[in-house]
Scaffold this active site. Structure first.
Site, PDB file in Angstrom:
ATOM      1  N   LYS A   1      -1.001  -0.446  -5.806  1.00  0.00           N
ATOM      2  CA  LYS A   1       0.183  -1.260  -6.081  1.00  0.00           C
ATOM      3  C   LYS A   1       0.176  -1.792  -7.505  1.00  0.00           C
ATOM      4  O   LYS A   1       1.224  -1.935  -8.122  1.00  0.00           O
ATOM      5  CB  LYS A   1       0.247  -2.428  -5.087  1.00  0.00           C
TER       6      LYS A   1
ATOM      7  N   GLU B   1      -0.618  -7.184   1.907  1.00  0.00           N
ATOM      8  CA  GLU B   1      -0.377  -8.312   1.015  1.00  0.00           C
ATOM      9  C   GLU B   1       1.004  -8.092   0.398  1.00  0.00           C
ATOM     10  O   GLU B   1       1.267  -7.014  -0.147  1.00  0.00           O
ATOM     11  CB  GLU B   1      -1.445  -8.358  -0.081  1.00  0.00           C
TER      12      GLU B   1
ATOM     13  N   ARG C   1      -9.712   5.593   2.732  1.00  0.00           N
ATOM     14  CA  ARG C   1      -8.342   5.457   2.283  1.00  0.00           C
ATOM     15  C   ARG C   1      -7.786   6.825   1.896  1.00  0.00           C
ATOM     16  O   ARG C   1      -8.537   7.756   1.624  1.00  0.00           O
ATOM     17  CB  ARG C   1      -8.234   4.468   1.132  1.00  0.00           C
TER      18      ARG C   1
HETATM   19  P1  ATP Z   1      -3.401  -1.265  -3.196  1.00  0.00           P
HETATM   20  O1  ATP Z   1      -4.785  -0.899  -3.584  1.00  0.00           O
HETATM   21  O2  ATP Z   1      -2.422  -0.178  -3.306  1.00  0.00           O
HETATM   22  O3  ATP Z   1      -2.922  -2.517  -3.843  1.00  0.00           O
HETATM   23  P2  ATP Z   1      -4.184  -2.772  -0.967  1.00  0.00           P
HETATM   24  O4  ATP Z   1      -5.294  -2.294  -0.120  1.00  0.00           O
HETATM   25  O5  ATP Z   1      -4.481  -3.861  -1.902  1.00  0.00           O
HETATM   26  O6  ATP Z   1      -3.497  -1.542  -1.653  1.00  0.00           O
HETATM   27  P3  ATP Z   1      -2.911  -4.173   1.121  1.00  0.00           P
HETATM   28  O7  ATP Z   1      -1.541  -4.701   1.176  1.00  0.00           O
HETATM   29  O8  ATP Z   1      -4.027  -5.133   1.077  1.00  0.00           O
HETATM   30  O9  ATP Z   1      -2.968  -3.210  -0.104  1.00  0.00           O
HETATM   31  O10 ATP Z   1      -3.132  -3.123   2.276  1.00  0.00           O
HETATM   32  C1  ATP Z   1      -2.715  -3.275   3.606  1.00  0.00           C
HETATM   33  C2  ATP Z   1      -3.500  -2.324   4.464  1.00  0.00           C
HETATM   34  O11 ATP Z   1      -3.279  -0.987   4.046  1.00  0.00           O
HETATM   35  C3  ATP Z   1      -4.987  -2.578   4.339  1.00  0.00           C
HETATM   36  O12 ATP Z   1      -5.562  -2.556   5.625  1.00  0.00           O
HETATM   37  C4  ATP Z   1      -5.476  -1.467   3.490  1.00  0.00           C
HETATM   38  O13 ATP Z   1      -6.790  -1.154   3.785  1.00  0.00           O
HETATM   39  C5  ATP Z   1      -4.506  -0.333   3.840  1.00  0.00           C
HETATM   40  N1  ATP Z   1      -4.412   0.621   2.734  1.00  0.00           N
HETATM   41  C6  ATP Z   1      -4.110   0.346   1.451  1.00  0.00           C
HETATM   42  N2  ATP Z   1      -4.163   1.463   0.697  1.00  0.00           N
HETATM   43  C7  ATP Z   1      -4.497   2.476   1.527  1.00  0.00           C
HETATM   44  C8  ATP Z   1      -4.723   3.876   1.356  1.00  0.00           C
HETATM   45  N3  ATP Z   1      -4.615   4.467   0.163  1.00  0.00           N
HETATM   46  N4  ATP Z   1      -5.056   4.606   2.441  1.00  0.00           N
HETATM   47  C9  ATP Z   1      -5.160   4.031   3.645  1.00  0.00           C
HETATM   48  N5  ATP Z   1      -4.976   2.725   3.882  1.00  0.00           N
HETATM   49  C10 ATP Z   1      -4.647   1.939   2.838  1.00  0.00           C
HETATM   50 MG    MG Z   2      -5.346  -5.711  -1.027  1.00  0.00          MG
END
Ligand code: ATP
Ligand code: MG
Length: 565
Positions: A274, A38, A264
């Protein structure tokens, strides 16, 4: 959660086993994965794990990986993030080719499918407010209650949905919900919201829309449109999988992707969210998204971490199905391994102390040959100027040394790296009693760093010719958060920030070749650590970041652990 200390191999993880079996048993001819960020912030090291997995699996199995922006929430998303994310994925060494997609490209199709659901009696417009919807949703132990609008005629829902799209209602006035099962033990199936009203311009679609699909409605359908075979996401989406499948089964989608979940990445001494990282930036705790203390990919890059080190780290931690916390030391270890092989050795003095070699001829200049990297003979050597006046590291001298201090002291002889042996004859102090200069003598027979009579000083020091030294600012970095698990035990996360995470040293001196090191390259300052030029650097004002010190505590503890076992 357990703390993961030892490395597990990349191959043979459960995702790769599933993919291999699907290919072997003919369920797919080619596999297609995607990385779906995102664009509401910069990527962090957790995303790097997901990128290495998705792009890595595609590469290893001869498939392809799409980069798809999950841009369904215009209030939080920006073009700056879209650009930064692409730059970061490329820098990590991955390429999506022509497969760059945006969920917003599918808004028209997604809208059509929402209408399909309404017509089939599988979705309805709900007039309840967000709070009311939450109240009706029930809990893990109590079933939810039907909205009074759940059974409104489908023509009415169709008309209201059209008016939602036309912009007739305010934010939050109505939503479109799937009509599944308010008594389901899985809360995600209790008539989840599919569309909400958001009057906000979108970075890509501008003012074309004022209703936006939710993650749950957009994600699986985008996967289906792109022909994704394996939709790999993190464990928190496990409970969403029945909804993912329900939507795929109830819509005329062109393919049948399947969702798989992995754990994760969590890292000690930092936060991978984020939302929190955005606060650190906005509230001025750091220099920006790419601050060298940030766990962002751009921060690690600015810190001097090579992409290869991050990829090696991803391979070391592997992919599993249960949550764990990885020690920051393991990432540092992976990075040190790469830098040890690749980084040229240079001389830099962080806290300079003047040394005058009294018996070295005034005005004489010689160049000594210094090896660039003992780990890499192909890196060759360089010529370093030597003169009568030098700078050495203040910490390398003690006037009254304790028994364990083997470096320079009054009357003691040490080796200057690749140059000569010197002996300290006199300590010069200023009026305040501060040591300002060492008067030494050298032994001309020890040129190159060896004595004909075989005597061997206990210490070898780095040094820089005073007339040739280039001034620099050096920024020393430490953990962003002092404790391993910041924000736990009821402590405010921001109270756990390490007040010493950045230390700025001015008046440092580096050897002349360092003025020419480009941003993006990391060198070793001999005996001190790995350093890289910061983008703040200008020809008139060099700025170096300390990437890492040389001490690999993590590897040491691992070795001890193996011995104890
Ligand atoms: P955050 O919690 O930091 O905002 P998010 O999951 O909301 O992260 P996205 O942009 O939706 O961020 O994530 C893109 C991809 O990265 C998704 O498939 C998500 O599952 C993966 N991802 C995000 N954080 C991690 C992590 N700590 N370890 C492994 N994969 C991750
Ligand atoms: Mg997300």
């Amino acid at each position: 959660m357990s703390v993961q200390t030892s490395a597990s191999p990349e191959r043979g993880d459960f995702i790769r086993e599933i993919v291999a079996a699907d290919l072997r048993e003919g369920r797919h001819a080619t596999i297609v994965t995607r990385f779906p960020p995102e664009p509401n912030g910069y990527l962090h090291i957790g995303h790097a794990k997901s990128i290495c997995l998705n792009f890595g699996v595609a590469r290893e199995f001869g498939g392809r990986c799409h980069l798809r922006f999950d841009d369904t929430n215009p209030t939080k998303e920006e073009q700056e993030y879209i650009d930064a994310i692409q730059a970061d994925v490329r820098w990590l060494g991955f390429d999506w080719g022509e497969h760059l997609y945006f969920a917003s490209d599918y808004f028209e199709q997604l809208h059509e499918w929402a209408v399909v659901l309404i017509r089939a009696g599988k979705a309805y417009v709900d007039d309840l407010s967000a709070d009311e919807i939450r109240e009706h949703r029930g809990t893990l132990t109590e079933p939810g209650r039907d909205s009074p609008w759940r059974n409104r005629p489908l023509e009415e829902s169709l008309e209201l949905f059209a008016r939602m799209r036309a912009g007739e209602f305010a934010n939050g006035a109505r939503v479109l919900r799937a009509r599944i099962d308010m008594a389901s033990p899985n809360i995600n199936l209790r008539d989840p919201v599919l569309y909400r009203i958001v009057h906000a311009p979108h970075p890509r679609t501008g003012d074309a829309w004022c209703i936006y699909p939710t993650y749950d409605f957009a994600h699986g359908q985008s996967d289906a449109i792109e022909g994704i075979t394996h939709s790999i996401c993190t464990l928190e989406f496990e409970d969403h999988r029945p909804l993912y499948d329900w939507l795929i089964e109830n819509l005329p989608v062109p393919s049948r992707p399947r969702q798989y979940e992995f754990a994760r990445l969590n890292l000690t001494h930092t936060v991978l969210s984020k939302r929190v990282l955005l606060r650190l930036v906005n509230e001025g705790y750091v220099r920006g998204w790419d601050d060298p203390r940030m766990p962002t990919i751009s921060g690690l890059r600015r810190r001097g971490y090579p992409a290869e080190g991050i990829r090696d780290f991803a391979a070391m931690i592997g992919v599993a199905k249960s949550d764990s916390v990885v020690e920051m030391g393991m990432l540092e270890h992976a990075v040190r391994n790469v830098l040890n092989r690749r980084a040229p050795r240079r001389f830099g003095v962080l806290r300079p102390l003047r040394m005058v070699i009294e018996n070295y001829p005034e005005g004489q200049l010689e160049e000594v040959d210094v090896i660039n990297n003992p780990e890499d003979p192909s890196a060759g050597s360089r010529r370093v100027p030597l003169t009568r006046e030098l700078w050495i590291e203040r910490d390398d001298f003690m006037e009254d040394p304790p028994a364990q201090f083997f470096r320079l002291a009054p009357g003691r002889e040490v080796r200057l790296r690749s140059a000569y042996f010197v002996t300290c004859r006199e300590v010069v102090k200023d009026a305040a009693g501060e040591i300002v200069e060492l008067r030494c003598t050298y032994d001309p027979a020890t040129r190159g760093g060896d004595a004909p009579d075989g005597r061997r000083p206990k210490a070898t020091l780095h040094w820089i010719s005073a007339g040739h030294a280039v001034p620099a600012e050096v920024r020393l970095y430490d953990y962003l958060f002092a404790r391993a698990d910041p924000g736990t035990d009821g402590v405010d996360l921001f109270a756990d920030l390490n007040p010493d995470s950045e230390k700025v040293l001015i008046g440092c001196l580096v050897e002349p070749t360092l003025a020419a090191v480009p941003v993006g390259e990391t060198v070793q300052f001999e005996r001190l650590g790995y350093f890289c030029p910061d983008p703040d650097s200008t020809p008139d004002h060099l700025v170096f970041n300390r990437t890492l010190t040389l001490k690999d505590t993590w590897a040491k503890l691992q070795a001890q652990g193996r011995q104890d076992a």
